[in-house]
Design a protein around this motif. Structure first.
Motif, PDB file in Angstrom:
ATOM      1  N   GLY A 178      -5.020   8.042  12.205  1.00  0.00           N
ATOM      2  CA  GLY A 178      -6.450   8.054  12.458  1.00  0.00           C
ATOM      3  C   GLY A 178      -7.210   9.077  11.644  1.00  0.00           C
ATOM      4  O   GLY A 178      -8.386   9.320  11.884  1.00  0.00           O
ATOM      5  N   SER A 179      -6.555   9.670  10.654  1.00  0.00           N
ATOM      6  CA  SER A 179      -7.218  10.680   9.835  1.00  0.00           C
ATOM      7  C   SER A 179      -7.937  10.075   8.629  1.00  0.00           C
ATOM      8  O   SER A 179      -8.652  10.776   7.925  1.00  0.00           O
ATOM      9  CB  SER A 179      -6.221  11.746   9.375  1.00  0.00           C
ATOM     10  N   SER A 180      -7.747   8.777   8.418  1.00  0.00           N
ATOM     11  CA  SER A 180      -8.423   8.074   7.337  1.00  0.00           C
ATOM     12  C   SER A 180      -8.571   6.610   7.741  1.00  0.00           C
ATOM     13  O   SER A 180      -7.762   6.093   8.511  1.00  0.00           O
ATOM     14  CB  SER A 180      -7.599   8.185   6.053  1.00  0.00           C
ATOM     15  N   GLU A 181      -9.595   5.969   7.213  1.00  0.00           N
ATOM     16  CA  GLU A 181      -9.775   4.542   7.469  1.00  0.00           C
ATOM     17  C   GLU A 181      -9.657   3.785   6.152  1.00  0.00           C
ATOM     18  O   GLU A 181     -10.136   4.256   5.121  1.00  0.00           O
ATOM     19  CB  GLU A 181     -11.133   4.281   8.114  1.00  0.00           C
ATOM     20  N   ILE A 207       0.850  -1.189   0.000  1.00  0.00           N
ATOM     21  CA  ILE A 207       0.000   0.000   0.000  1.00  0.00           C
ATOM     22  C   ILE A 207       0.888   1.241   0.000  1.00  0.00           C
ATOM     23  O   ILE A 207       2.073   1.167   0.313  1.00  0.00           O
ATOM     24  CB  ILE A 207      -0.977   0.037   1.201  1.00  0.00           C
ATOM     25  N   ASP A 208       0.326   2.360  -0.344  1.00  0.00           N
ATOM     26  CA  ASP A 208       1.065   3.617  -0.397  1.00  0.00           C
ATOM     27  C   ASP A 208       1.480   4.042   1.018  1.00  0.00           C
ATOM     28  O   ASP A 208       0.678   3.955   1.954  1.00  0.00           O
ATOM     29  CB  ASP A 208       0.187   4.698  -1.031  1.00  0.00           C
ATOM     30  N   VAL A 209       2.706   4.506   1.157  1.00  0.00           N
ATOM     31  CA  VAL A 209       3.220   4.923   2.461  1.00  0.00           C
ATOM     32  C   VAL A 209       2.365   6.033   3.060  1.00  0.00           C
ATOM     33  O   VAL A 209       2.029   6.003   4.247  1.00  0.00           O
ATOM     34  CB  VAL A 209       4.697   5.394   2.359  1.00  0.00           C
ATOM     35  N   ARG A 210       1.990   6.989   2.253  1.00  0.00           N
ATOM     36  CA  ARG A 210       1.196   8.124   2.745  1.00  0.00           C
ATOM     37  C   ARG A 210      -0.154   7.646   3.279  1.00  0.00           C
ATOM     38  O   ARG A 210      -0.625   8.105   4.309  1.00  0.00           O
ATOM     39  CB  ARG A 210       1.018   9.169   1.641  1.00  0.00           C
TER      40      ARG A 210
END
Length: 68
Positions: A38-41, A27-30
C-alpha cells in the motif's frame, strides 16, 4: 477493501509468492511489493495487467464491486 488488500488476498488464496505474481504479470517484483504494502499505487496499465493475471475485473481489484 483497498487495492493493496485485494491483491494480497487473491495472491494468498492462490498460494502464490509475490515474485510469481510479478513475473506472471510482467512487472518488477519490488513494484508489486510496494503495491501490496500500500505504499504505492500502480498505473492503470499495470492494474489491468494484474486484473488480467488474476482473471478478475479491474472494478473488483479496486474494491468497486464484489463480483470477480
Amino acid at each position: 477493501m483497498e487495492f493493496s488488500q485485494r491483491i494480497k488476498e487473491i495472491r494468498l488464496s492462490k498460494n502464490l509468492s509475490q515474485a510469481a505474481v510479478a513475473h506472471g504479470a510482467n512487472i518488477d517484483v519490488r513494484l508489486y511489493q510496494y503495491y501490496e504494502a500500500g505504499s504505492s499505487e500502480p498505473k492503470i496499465s499495470t492494474a489491468i495487467k494484474l486484473a488480467d493475471y488474476f482473471n478478475v475485473s479491474l472494478d473488483y481489484l479496486c474494491g468497486r464491486n464484489e463480483e470477480k
